[in-house]
Design a protein around this motif. Structure first.
Motif, PDB file in Angstrom:
ATOM      1  N   PRO A  22       0.818  -1.211   0.000  1.00  0.00           N
ATOM      2  CA  PRO A  22       0.000   0.000   0.000  1.00  0.00           C
ATOM      3  C   PRO A  22       0.858   1.271   0.000  1.00  0.00           C
ATOM      4  O   PRO A  22       2.005   1.273   0.423  1.00  0.00           O
ATOM      5  CB  PRO A  22      -0.810  -0.107   1.295  1.00  0.00           C
ATOM      6  CG  PRO A  22       0.036  -0.951   2.187  1.00  0.00           C
ATOM      7  CD  PRO A  22       0.772  -1.904   1.282  1.00  0.00           C
ATOM      8  N   GLY A  23       0.271   2.335  -0.487  1.00  0.00           N
ATOM      9  CA  GLY A  23       0.925   3.644  -0.499  1.00  0.00           C
ATOM     10  C   GLY A  23      -0.135   4.716  -0.368  1.00  0.00           C
ATOM     11  O   GLY A  23      -1.335   4.443  -0.416  1.00  0.00           O
ATOM     12  N   GLY A  24       0.302   5.930  -0.214  1.00  0.00           N
ATOM     13  CA  GLY A  24      -0.672   7.001  -0.122  1.00  0.00           C
ATOM     14  C   GLY A  24      -0.021   8.347   0.095  1.00  0.00           C
ATOM     15  O   GLY A  24       1.195   8.460   0.278  1.00  0.00           O
ATOM     16  N   ARG A  25      -0.854   9.355   0.062  1.00  0.00           N
ATOM     17  CA  ARG A  25      -0.411  10.731   0.256  1.00  0.00           C
ATOM     18  C   ARG A  25      -1.519  11.500   0.947  1.00  0.00           C
ATOM     19  O   ARG A  25      -2.694  11.336   0.634  1.00  0.00           O
ATOM     20  CB  ARG A  25      -0.110  11.359  -1.103  1.00  0.00           C
ATOM     21  CG  ARG A  25       0.506  12.725  -1.035  1.00  0.00           C
ATOM     22  CD  ARG A  25       0.818  13.245  -2.426  1.00  0.00           C
ATOM     23  NE  ARG A  25      -0.354  13.292  -3.283  1.00  0.00           N
ATOM     24  CZ  ARG A  25      -1.230  14.293  -3.297  1.00  0.00           C
ATOM     25  NH1 ARG A  25      -1.081  15.313  -2.494  1.00  0.00           N
ATOM     26  NH2 ARG A  25      -2.260  14.266  -4.107  1.00  0.00           N
ATOM     27  N   LEU A  26      -1.148  12.325   1.906  1.00  0.00           N
ATOM     28  CA  LEU A  26      -2.084  13.198   2.599  1.00  0.00           C
ATOM     29  C   LEU A  26      -1.414  14.557   2.696  1.00  0.00           C
ATOM     30  O   LEU A  26      -0.266  14.662   3.124  1.00  0.00           O
ATOM     31  CB  LEU A  26      -2.401  12.670   3.993  1.00  0.00           C
ATOM     32  CG  LEU A  26      -3.361  13.495   4.843  1.00  0.00           C
ATOM     33  CD1 LEU A  26      -4.746  13.555   4.190  1.00  0.00           C
ATOM     34  CD2 LEU A  26      -3.458  12.916   6.249  1.00  0.00           C
ATOM     35  N   GLY A  27      -2.125  15.597   2.268  1.00  0.00           N
ATOM     36  CA  GLY A  27      -1.506  16.907   2.262  1.00  0.00           C
ATOM     37  C   GLY A  27      -2.482  18.023   2.546  1.00  0.00           C
ATOM     38  O   GLY A  27      -3.694  17.882   2.382  1.00  0.00           O
ATOM     39  N   THR A  28      -1.916  19.127   3.006  1.00  0.00           N
ATOM     40  CA  THR A  28      -2.694  20.332   3.233  1.00  0.00           C
ATOM     41  C   THR A  28      -2.025  21.488   2.511  1.00  0.00           C
ATOM     42  O   THR A  28      -0.811  21.488   2.303  1.00  0.00           O
ATOM     43  CB  THR A  28      -2.781  20.679   4.734  1.00  0.00           C
ATOM     44  OG1 THR A  28      -1.468  20.912   5.235  1.00  0.00           O
ATOM     45  CG2 THR A  28      -3.455  19.574   5.504  1.00  0.00           C
ATOM     46  N   ASN A  29      -2.829  22.470   2.136  1.00  0.00           N
ATOM     47  CA  ASN A  29      -2.330  23.659   1.461  1.00  0.00           C
ATOM     48  C   ASN A  29      -3.129  24.843   1.984  1.00  0.00           C
ATOM     49  O   ASN A  29      -4.355  24.826   1.945  1.00  0.00           O
ATOM     50  CB  ASN A  29      -2.489  23.509  -0.052  1.00  0.00           C
ATOM     51  CG  ASN A  29      -1.778  24.587  -0.814  1.00  0.00           C
ATOM     52  OD1 ASN A  29      -1.729  25.738  -0.391  1.00  0.00           O
ATOM     53  ND2 ASN A  29      -1.239  24.219  -1.958  1.00  0.00           N
ATOM     54  N   PHE A  30      -2.425  25.858   2.479  1.00  0.00           N
ATOM     55  CA  PHE A  30      -3.077  27.037   3.018  1.00  0.00           C
ATOM     56  C   PHE A  30      -2.609  28.252   2.230  1.00  0.00           C
ATOM     57  O   PHE A  30      -1.406  28.509   2.125  1.00  0.00           O
ATOM     58  CB  PHE A  30      -2.752  27.210   4.500  1.00  0.00           C
ATOM     59  CG  PHE A  30      -3.332  28.458   5.106  1.00  0.00           C
ATOM     60  CD1 PHE A  30      -4.706  28.573   5.288  1.00  0.00           C
ATOM     61  CD2 PHE A  30      -2.524  29.510   5.480  1.00  0.00           C
ATOM     62  CE1 PHE A  30      -5.248  29.719   5.844  1.00  0.00           C
ATOM     63  CE2 PHE A  30      -3.057  30.660   6.033  1.00  0.00           C
ATOM     64  CZ  PHE A  30      -4.425  30.765   6.216  1.00  0.00           C
ATOM     65  N   LEU A  31      -3.548  28.988   1.659  1.00  0.00           N
ATOM     66  CA  LEU A  31      -3.244  30.205   0.913  1.00  0.00           C
ATOM     67  C   LEU A  31      -3.089  31.341   1.915  1.00  0.00           C
ATOM     68  O   LEU A  31      -4.069  31.911   2.376  1.00  0.00           O
ATOM     69  CB  LEU A  31      -4.364  30.497  -0.096  1.00  0.00           C
ATOM     70  CG  LEU A  31      -4.163  31.675  -1.018  1.00  0.00           C
ATOM     71  CD1 LEU A  31      -2.932  31.480  -1.888  1.00  0.00           C
ATOM     72  CD2 LEU A  31      -5.401  31.858  -1.892  1.00  0.00           C
ATOM     73  N   TYR A  32      -1.835  31.641   2.280  1.00  0.00           N
ATOM     74  CA  TYR A  32      -1.548  32.662   3.280  1.00  0.00           C
ATOM     75  C   TYR A  32      -1.837  34.058   2.740  1.00  0.00           C
ATOM     76  O   TYR A  32      -2.366  34.903   3.441  1.00  0.00           O
ATOM     77  CB  TYR A  32      -0.084  32.534   3.708  1.00  0.00           C
ATOM     78  CG  TYR A  32       0.334  33.532   4.744  1.00  0.00           C
ATOM     79  CD1 TYR A  32      -0.045  33.381   6.074  1.00  0.00           C
ATOM     80  CD2 TYR A  32       1.119  34.626   4.402  1.00  0.00           C
ATOM     81  CE1 TYR A  32       0.334  34.296   7.033  1.00  0.00           C
ATOM     82  CE2 TYR A  32       1.510  35.551   5.358  1.00  0.00           C
ATOM     83  CZ  TYR A  32       1.117  35.379   6.665  1.00  0.00           C
ATOM     84  OH  TYR A  32       1.498  36.290   7.608  1.00  0.00           O
ATOM     85  N   SER A  33      -1.471  34.300   1.501  1.00  0.00           N
ATOM     86  CA  SER A  33      -1.779  35.551   0.819  1.00  0.00           C
ATOM     87  C   SER A  33      -1.989  35.227  -0.657  1.00  0.00           C
ATOM     88  O   SER A  33      -1.884  34.072  -1.052  1.00  0.00           O
ATOM     89  CB  SER A  33      -0.645  36.571   0.998  1.00  0.00           C
ATOM     90  OG  SER A  33       0.481  36.189   0.237  1.00  0.00           O
ATOM     91  N   ASP A  34      -2.270  36.227  -1.470  1.00  0.00           N
ATOM     92  CA  ASP A  34      -2.509  35.940  -2.880  1.00  0.00           C
ATOM     93  C   ASP A  34      -1.249  35.449  -3.590  1.00  0.00           C
ATOM     94  O   ASP A  34      -1.325  34.920  -4.689  1.00  0.00           O
ATOM     95  CB  ASP A  34      -3.087  37.163  -3.598  1.00  0.00           C
ATOM     96  CG  ASP A  34      -2.156  38.357  -3.554  1.00  0.00           C
ATOM     97  OD1 ASP A  34      -1.256  38.385  -2.701  1.00  0.00           O
ATOM     98  OD2 ASP A  34      -2.343  39.271  -4.386  1.00  0.00           O
ATOM     99  N   ARG A  35      -0.077  35.563  -2.979  1.00  0.00           N
ATOM    100  CA  ARG A  35       1.175  35.112  -3.590  1.00  0.00           C
ATOM    101  C   ARG A  35       1.904  34.025  -2.801  1.00  0.00           C
ATOM    102  O   ARG A  35       2.881  33.466  -3.268  1.00  0.00           O
ATOM    103  CB  ARG A  35       2.127  36.293  -3.770  1.00  0.00           C
ATOM    104  CG  ARG A  35       1.661  37.291  -4.781  1.00  0.00           C
ATOM    105  CD  ARG A  35       2.722  38.342  -5.012  1.00  0.00           C
ATOM    106  NE  ARG A  35       2.336  39.234  -6.071  1.00  0.00           N
ATOM    107  CZ  ARG A  35       2.714  39.110  -7.322  1.00  0.00           C
ATOM    108  NH1 ARG A  35       3.482  38.113  -7.679  1.00  0.00           N
ATOM    109  NH2 ARG A  35       2.324  39.963  -8.238  1.00  0.00           N
ATOM    110  N   THR A  36       1.448  33.702  -1.589  1.00  0.00           N
ATOM    111  CA  THR A  36       2.189  32.786  -0.718  1.00  0.00           C
ATOM    112  C   THR A  36       1.314  31.621  -0.255  1.00  0.00           C
ATOM    113  O   THR A  36       0.235  31.838   0.268  1.00  0.00           O
ATOM    114  CB  THR A  36       2.727  33.541   0.517  1.00  0.00           C
ATOM    115  OG1 THR A  36       3.501  34.650   0.081  1.00  0.00           O
ATOM    116  CG2 THR A  36       3.583  32.640   1.376  1.00  0.00           C
TER     117      THR A  36
END
Length: 188
Positions: A22-36
């Motif tokens: 088995p394998g997998g991926r779990l991720g989060t992404n937070f848009l801190y500003s319109d460029r970051t």
């Protein structure tokens, strides 16, 4: 799949299974500003090493990516890897440039220390790479070269330096909206 609880926060998840396990991926992404963007991802991959052994490789990556303009971005990452008996933290940085609608370029650097959990021996790693890619409507090509220098501690406390050149090439061709052909040629 992807889940977006708010406009600025996204959670991605993926799971797989196959001959290697088995394998997998779990991720989060937070848009801190319109460029970051701030992100935290964990991936569990199963692979076969050069000597034929199966290895579970876990990678935890936290980082920040900043868009400098519509055609360029930079990133800074902390990468913790657990690759069988080899574990450690590396620091990585890079830049991505989009020359026009077809061409893109990238450069990166990485340094860190990996430890053999069985012997306690440390490996100091320094690496740098360059990537070039081309994309059209249904086709994408990418080639990269990476130089890696490892200073590995031996059981008798001497050190061995190892230099590796990695060449990676990928090819994608979209046959239909549902089908695509993928090709890879890697050499070290």
């Amino acid at each position: 799949g992807s889940y977006r609880p708010t406009k600025r926060f996204r959670i991605d998840a993926e799971a797989s299974d196959g001959d290697l396990g088995p394998g997998g991926r779990l991720g989060t992404n937070f848009l801190y500003s319109d460029r970051t963007n701030l992100y935290l991802n964990y991936a569990l991959e199963n692979e076969r090493t050069d000597n034929g052994h199966r290895v579970n490789a876990g990678n935890l990556v936290s980082g920040v990516k900043r868009r400098l303009s519509d055609s360029s971005s930079v990133y800074l990452e902390e990468r913790y890897q657990d690759r069988g008996s080899l574990t450690g933290l590396t620091h990585a940085t890079g830049i991505n440039l989009v020359e026009d609608e077809h061409w893109n370029l990238g450069a990166n650097a990485q340094l860190g220390t990996l430890r053999d959990s069985q012997t306690g021996a440390e490996t100091d790693r320094k690496a740098a790479g360059f990537r070039v890619g081309y994309g059209a409507d249904t086709m994408q090509l990418s080639s990269s070269i990476e130089y890696r220098r490892d200073d590995a501690e031996q059981l008798d406390t001497t050190h061995t330096e190892r230099t590796v050149w990695l060449f990676r090439n990928t090819f994608k061709f979209q046959l239909t909206p549902d089908w695509r052909v993928l090709g890879m040629l890697n050499h070290s």
